[in-house]
Design an enzyme around this catalytic site. Structure first.
Site, PDB file in Angstrom:
ATOM      1  N   TYR A 229      20.101  40.478  35.709  1.00 15.64           N
ATOM      2  CA  TYR A 229      21.114  40.999  34.786  1.00 15.64           C
ATOM      3  C   TYR A 229      20.456  41.495  33.502  1.00 15.64           C
ATOM      4  O   TYR A 229      19.433  40.961  33.075  1.00 15.64           O
ATOM      5  CB  TYR A 229      22.094  39.891  34.404  1.00 15.64           C
ATOM      6  CG  TYR A 229      22.852  39.272  35.550  1.00 15.64           C
ATOM      7  CD1 TYR A 229      24.129  39.723  35.893  1.00 15.64           C
ATOM      8  CD2 TYR A 229      22.302  38.200  36.271  1.00 15.64           C
ATOM      9  CE1 TYR A 229      24.842  39.129  36.928  1.00 15.64           C
ATOM     10  CE2 TYR A 229      23.008  37.611  37.314  1.00 15.64           C
ATOM     11  CZ  TYR A 229      24.273  38.082  37.637  1.00 15.64           C
ATOM     12  OH  TYR A 229      24.971  37.490  38.666  1.00 15.64           O
TER      13      TYR A 229
ATOM     14  N   GLN B  68      32.117  44.750  32.533  1.00 18.59           N
ATOM     15  CA  GLN B  68      32.232  44.150  33.861  1.00 18.59           C
ATOM     16  C   GLN B  68      30.853  43.637  34.281  1.00 18.59           C
ATOM     17  O   GLN B  68      29.870  44.372  34.337  1.00 18.59           O
ATOM     18  CB  GLN B  68      32.778  45.095  34.924  1.00 18.59           C
ATOM     19  CG  GLN B  68      33.031  44.462  36.291  1.00 18.59           C
ATOM     20  CD  GLN B  68      34.113  43.349  36.295  1.00 18.59           C
ATOM     21  OE1 GLN B  68      34.697  43.048  35.274  1.00 18.59           O
ATOM     22  NE2 GLN B  68      34.367  42.750  37.439  1.00 18.59           N
ATOM     23  N   LEU B  69      30.801  42.356  34.512  1.00 18.22           N
ATOM     24  CA  LEU B  69      29.567  41.707  34.953  1.00 18.22           C
ATOM     25  C   LEU B  69      28.997  42.452  36.151  1.00 18.22           C
ATOM     26  O   LEU B  69      29.729  42.810  37.075  1.00 18.22           O
ATOM     27  CB  LEU B  69      29.866  40.259  35.343  1.00 18.22           C
ATOM     28  CG  LEU B  69      28.670  39.413  35.774  1.00 18.22           C
ATOM     29  CD1 LEU B  69      27.805  39.064  34.561  1.00 18.22           C
ATOM     30  CD2 LEU B  69      29.148  38.141  36.474  1.00 18.22           C
ATOM     31  N   HIS B  70      27.678  42.696  36.152  1.00 22.63           N
ATOM     32  CA  HIS B  70      27.054  43.354  37.304  1.00 22.63           C
ATOM     33  C   HIS B  70      25.612  42.887  37.459  1.00 22.63           C
ATOM     34  O   HIS B  70      24.854  42.816  36.499  1.00 22.63           O
ATOM     35  CB  HIS B  70      27.125  44.875  37.194  1.00 22.63           C
ATOM     36  CG  HIS B  70      26.604  45.451  35.921  1.00 22.63           C
ATOM     37  ND1 HIS B  70      27.291  45.367  34.719  1.00 22.63           N
ATOM     38  CD2 HIS B  70      25.466  46.142  35.652  1.00 22.63           C
ATOM     39  CE1 HIS B  70      26.600  45.991  33.769  1.00 22.63           C
ATOM     40  NE2 HIS B  70      25.474  46.462  34.318  1.00 22.63           N
ATOM     41  N   LEU B  71      25.293  42.568  38.682  1.00 20.58           N
ATOM     42  CA  LEU B  71      23.959  42.114  39.066  1.00 20.58           C
ATOM     43  C   LEU B  71      23.194  43.298  39.642  1.00 20.58           C
ATOM     44  O   LEU B  71      23.677  43.969  40.560  1.00 20.58           O
ATOM     45  CB  LEU B  71      24.080  41.001  40.105  1.00 20.58           C
ATOM     46  CG  LEU B  71      22.798  40.461  40.739  1.00 20.58           C
ATOM     47  CD1 LEU B  71      21.902  39.824  39.690  1.00 20.58           C
ATOM     48  CD2 LEU B  71      23.141  39.457  41.841  1.00 20.58           C
TER      49      LEU B  71
END
Length: 204
Positions: free
Chosen positions: A106, A114-117
């Protein structure tokens, strides 16, 4: 799995554009999660998409369907989700041949909501990789390994490895090769240098 579209030639890499139908560019990931041309895989919890502006030959984003803004929003209740995101990222890259290998992690202070890996190959072969900020975002401590995020949430119930002021300074660091740590003057020189490494890898 359809990998069509991994070739980045001729791609428009201007990231900070407003969305076509209202909203700010920072909300773009939420629209991309519903774009059939970008979706690689999805289940009841997550969506995997091709990064619209990839910084390497293979660059994917694993996003939760639930509304989770960023790393700061994480708590112990998200632990199983984080592990699932990591597991799906590993499954994805295990099915891709890449001599350079991959990293999964991350951004400490991402620009997109928006959380994103990220699951990104280490060849960094893309016309969308243009600036020092791009480079340092993926090759320094600004890029936090997925395992470290999970470990923090397990131990503390939150992610502790975020310092916004330090993160901004990290992005200003000099350009250095992620393989041999040599200092390079500019992005074109750095990209030429990386190609030499990739050639050695492919011929070894």
């Amino acid at each position: 799995m359809n990998r069509k579209g991994d070739d980045n030639g001729g791609k428009d890499c201007s990231e900070k554009k407003k969305m076509k139908v209202g909203g700010h560019w920072s909300q773009g990931l939420k629209a991309s999660m519903h774009d059939p041309s970008l979706i690689v895989k999805q289940d009841e919890l997550i969506v995997i998409i091709k990064d619209k502006y990839p910084k390497a030959k293979h660059h994917y984003l694993i996003l939760p369907k639930a509304d989770v803004r960023n790393l700061k929003a994480l708590n112990i209740d998200h632990l199983s989700l984080l592990k699932h995101m990591q597991d799906e990222a590993k499954k994805l890259i295990n099915g891709i041949e890449s001599p350079s290998g991959f990293k999964i992690g991350y951004h400490a202070v991402p620009s997109m909501s928006q959380l994103h890996l990220h699951a990104i190959s280490q060849d960094f072969d893309s016309p969308c990789l243009k600036t020092k900020t791009h480079w340092n975002a993926f090759t320094t401590e600004y890029f936090i390994d997925s395992e470290d995020v999970i470990r923090d949430v397990e131990k503390y119930g939150k992610v502790c490895c975020i310092d916004e002021r330090s993160a901004k300074e990290i992005l200003k660091k000099d350009l250095r090769c992620h393989i041999c740590n040599e200092s390079l003057k500019n992005m074109p020189k750095l990209k030429e240098h990386i190609l030499v490494h990739m050639g050695k890898k492919n011929n070894s």
